[in-house]
Write a protein that holds these residues in place. Structure first.
Motif, PDB file in Angstrom:
ATOM      1  N   GLU A  36      18.842  23.380  70.273  1.00  0.00           N
ATOM      2  CA  GLU A  36      20.283  23.634  70.163  1.00  0.00           C
ATOM      3  C   GLU A  36      20.674  23.840  68.701  1.00  0.00           C
ATOM      4  OE1 GLU A  36      22.538  23.755  72.710  1.00  0.00           O
ATOM      5  OE2 GLU A  36      21.984  22.333  74.287  1.00  0.00           O
ATOM      6  N   ALA A  37      20.083  23.046  67.800  1.00  0.00           N
ATOM      7  CA  ALA A  37      20.384  23.170  66.373  1.00  0.00           C
ATOM      8  C   ALA A  37      19.903  24.520  65.831  1.00  0.00           C
ATOM      9  CB  ALA A  37      19.739  22.021  65.591  1.00  0.00           C
ATOM     10  N   VAL A  38      18.740  24.969  66.290  1.00  0.00           N
ATOM     11  CA  VAL A  38      18.234  26.290  65.893  1.00  0.00           C
ATOM     12  C   VAL A  38      19.192  27.376  66.378  1.00  0.00           C
ATOM     13  CG1 VAL A  38      16.400  28.000  66.284  1.00  0.00           C
ATOM     14  CG2 VAL A  38      15.799  25.624  65.745  1.00  0.00           C
ATOM     15  N   ALA A  67      20.119  28.598  75.059  1.00  0.00           N
ATOM     16  CA  ALA A  67      21.005  27.933  74.097  1.00  0.00           C
ATOM     17  C   ALA A  67      21.881  28.947  73.366  1.00  0.00           C
ATOM     18  CB  ALA A  67      20.176  27.126  73.104  1.00  0.00           C
ATOM     19  N   LEU A  68      21.320  30.111  73.046  1.00  0.00           N
ATOM     20  CA  LEU A  68      22.095  31.157  72.382  1.00  0.00           C
ATOM     21  C   LEU A  68      23.152  31.730  73.314  1.00  0.00           C
ATOM     22  CD1 LEU A  68      19.182  32.910  70.459  1.00  0.00           C
ATOM     23  CD2 LEU A  68      21.169  31.824  69.393  1.00  0.00           C
ATOM     24  N   GLU A  69      22.764  32.015  74.567  1.00  0.00           N
ATOM     25  CA  GLU A  69      23.709  32.554  75.546  1.00  0.00           C
ATOM     26  C   GLU A  69      24.873  31.577  75.757  1.00  0.00           C
ATOM     27  OE1 GLU A  69      23.823  35.433  76.989  1.00  0.00           O
ATOM     28  OE2 GLU A  69      21.842  36.323  76.673  1.00  0.00           O
ATOM     29  N   VAL A 112      20.106  39.060  69.860  1.00  0.00           N
ATOM     30  CA  VAL A 112      19.062  38.350  69.116  1.00  0.00           C
ATOM     31  C   VAL A 112      17.786  38.453  69.944  1.00  0.00           C
ATOM     32  CG1 VAL A 112      18.244  36.088  68.355  1.00  0.00           C
ATOM     33  CG2 VAL A 112      20.626  36.741  67.972  1.00  0.00           C
ATOM     34  N   VAL A 113      16.693  38.806  69.305  1.00  0.00           N
ATOM     35  CA  VAL A 113      15.409  38.917  70.000  1.00  0.00           C
ATOM     36  C   VAL A 113      14.573  37.681  69.675  1.00  0.00           C
ATOM     37  CG1 VAL A 113      13.284  40.252  70.260  1.00  0.00           C
ATOM     38  CG2 VAL A 113      15.471  41.427  69.931  1.00  0.00           C
ATOM     39  N   VAL A 114      14.089  37.006  70.720  1.00  0.00           N
ATOM     40  CA  VAL A 114      13.298  35.785  70.547  1.00  0.00           C
ATOM     41  C   VAL A 114      11.886  36.052  71.064  1.00  0.00           C
ATOM     42  CG1 VAL A 114      13.115  33.324  71.040  1.00  0.00           C
ATOM     43  CG2 VAL A 114      15.374  34.396  70.864  1.00  0.00           C
ATOM     44  N   VAL A 115      10.906  35.972  70.172  1.00  0.00           N
ATOM     45  CA  VAL A 115       9.528  36.339  70.489  1.00  0.00           C
ATOM     46  C   VAL A 115       8.623  35.106  70.445  1.00  0.00           C
ATOM     47  CG1 VAL A 115       7.551  37.787  69.823  1.00  0.00           C
ATOM     48  CG2 VAL A 115       9.894  38.630  69.497  1.00  0.00           C
TER      49      VAL A 115
END
Length: 411
Positions: free
Chosen positions: A20-22, A84-86, A130-133
């Motif tokens: 969540e902090a990230v 978390a981003l959504e 945002v792309v998360v890989v």
């Protein structure tokens, strides 16, 4: 607006709260108008847990199946971070290494990246996502999942930054930058504002655990600006970049690295004839044992003592090989010591300053620390000493090269 590739390690995503902090940190960059691609590791401890499960079933698991297993750790993280981003109103999309198509060779558990297909990532960035890989993993030409070896998420982050021509690759970890030496050994160690790729590569290879060596090599090769930052506190971190005009006024020594995991072996009384080094080190190499520092001393009786260091984990295996080689060569005996350590000073300033090595030796002599072996390059001097003197050696060198001084005091 800039494009940042950010990599978060296992401790940075070790719990739901940390994920969540990230997400909060990434949202902050998006709110400033930047594009962000994130590479993540598995949650801390997860890869070890998966390896343990495999070992419970099979002592030497098939390498392909191990890659299939351990790659699942990062898949968990990318999904959770996107959720978390959504939740924060930030559009995000996750990708495994195979979905991005991070193409690697077929060396399971230690694959090397050959190419990255970035069209899907660019499309997502253009759409405002945002792309998360998933770090640490890729796919070979046959569609097999591969992994890049321990610390491979750093390499993923740097490779993505190179392929996307990112403005900066930011490595978020549990430390707030690269220090002159380990602060746990020297409390007055200072965070470096900047260091060159060359210096960082030497420090990583000599024992500094901040960055994975292959990631630094990759960044240096493609000139990707690399910054080490803390996931847990704000700060500028340390920028790792090419050597330029800004390095002219740099200190002679940028850092002190050390490695406790060293062992030394000596074949004594070897006939001093051509090819003897090959006859000693050939079998060591065939046993898949890496050799580090090498010293050869020729005596008046036409024999030589041949000494070299290996990783401490390889000490017993190397000693067994040498006992056999010694008998074949007619050497006098094999002796060893697995209680040694290597201490190294590193700095591009050494190229233009004389007397650096002698200053190092004087500092160690003042503490009655005996030097057993010496190895040098253009920008580093390494010495092998008894392990019990390691911390004393590091502290004395840190003081001798004025690394304890607060820069603000001298200005």
């Amino acid at each position: 607006m800039a494009l940042f590739v950010q990599k978060y390690g296992g401790t940075s995503v070790g719990t739901v709260d940390r994920i969540e902090a990230v997400a909060d940190k990434v949202r902050g960059f998006k709110q400033q108008g930047h594009d962000v691609v994130v590479a993540v590791s598995a949650m801390s401890g997860e890869t070890n847990r998966l390896i343990s499960l495999a070992k419970d079933i099979q002592s030497k698991p098939n390498a392909r199946e191990m890659d299939v297993l351990v790659s699942t750790g990062e898949q968990v993280t990318i999904a959770l971070l996107c959720m978390a981003l959504e939740k924060r109103g930030v559009s995000a999309r996750s990708y495994t290494g195979s979905q991005v198509k991070i193409l690697t060779d077929s060396s399971h558990t230690k694959a090397r990246i050959q190419d990255i297909e970035v069209s899907s990532i660019k499309s997502d960035l253009e759409a405002g996502r945002v792309v998360v890989v998933a770090g640490f993993q890729g796919v070979d030409l046959d569609g097999n999942i591969t992994t890049l070896g321990r610390g491979g998420s750093d390499t993923t982050g740097v490779a993505l930054a190179a392929a996307l021509k990112a403005d900066e690759c930011q490595i978020y970890t549990d430390v707030d930058g690269v220090y002159t030496t380990d602060p746990r050994v020297v409390s007055s160690a200072k965070r470096l504002e900047q260091i060159t790729f060359e210096e960082m590569l030497e420090m990583a290879s000599l024992g500094s655990k901040v960055l994975q060596i292959r990631a630094v090599e990759f960044a240096g090769k493609y000139k990707v600006p690399l910054r080490v930052l803390s996931s847990f506190e704000e700060g500028p971190g340390t920028l790792i970049t090419v050597e330029g005009d800004s390095t002219v006024e740099k200190p002679v020594i940028s850092g002190i690295a050390f490695n406790r995991d060293e062992a030394k072996l000596t074949v004594m009384g070897v006939p001093d004839v051509p090819g003897v080094a090959s006859k000693i080190l050939g079998p060591i190499s065939q046993a898949n044992i890496e050799v580090d520092v090498i010293v050869q001393n020729v005596a008046a009786d036409n024999t030589t003592d041949f000494t070299f260091t290996v990783h401490r984990n390889d000490y017993d295996a190397a000693e067994a090989v040498l006992e056999k080689v010694s008998a074949e060569l007619g050497a006098r005996e094999v002796v060893g010591d697995n209680q040694i350590a290597k201490v190294s000073i590193v700095g591009v300033g050494m190229r233009s300053h004389a007397g650096v090595a002698s200053k190092m030796f004087d500092a160690l002599a003042a503490e009655n620390i005996n030097i057993q072996m010496i190895s040098t390059s253009e920008i580093k001097v390494s010495v092998v000493i008894a392990e019990k003197y390691l911390e004393l050696a590091v502290r004395s060198l840190h003081t001798a090269f004025d690394m304890d001084v607060d820069d603000s005091v001298s200005e």
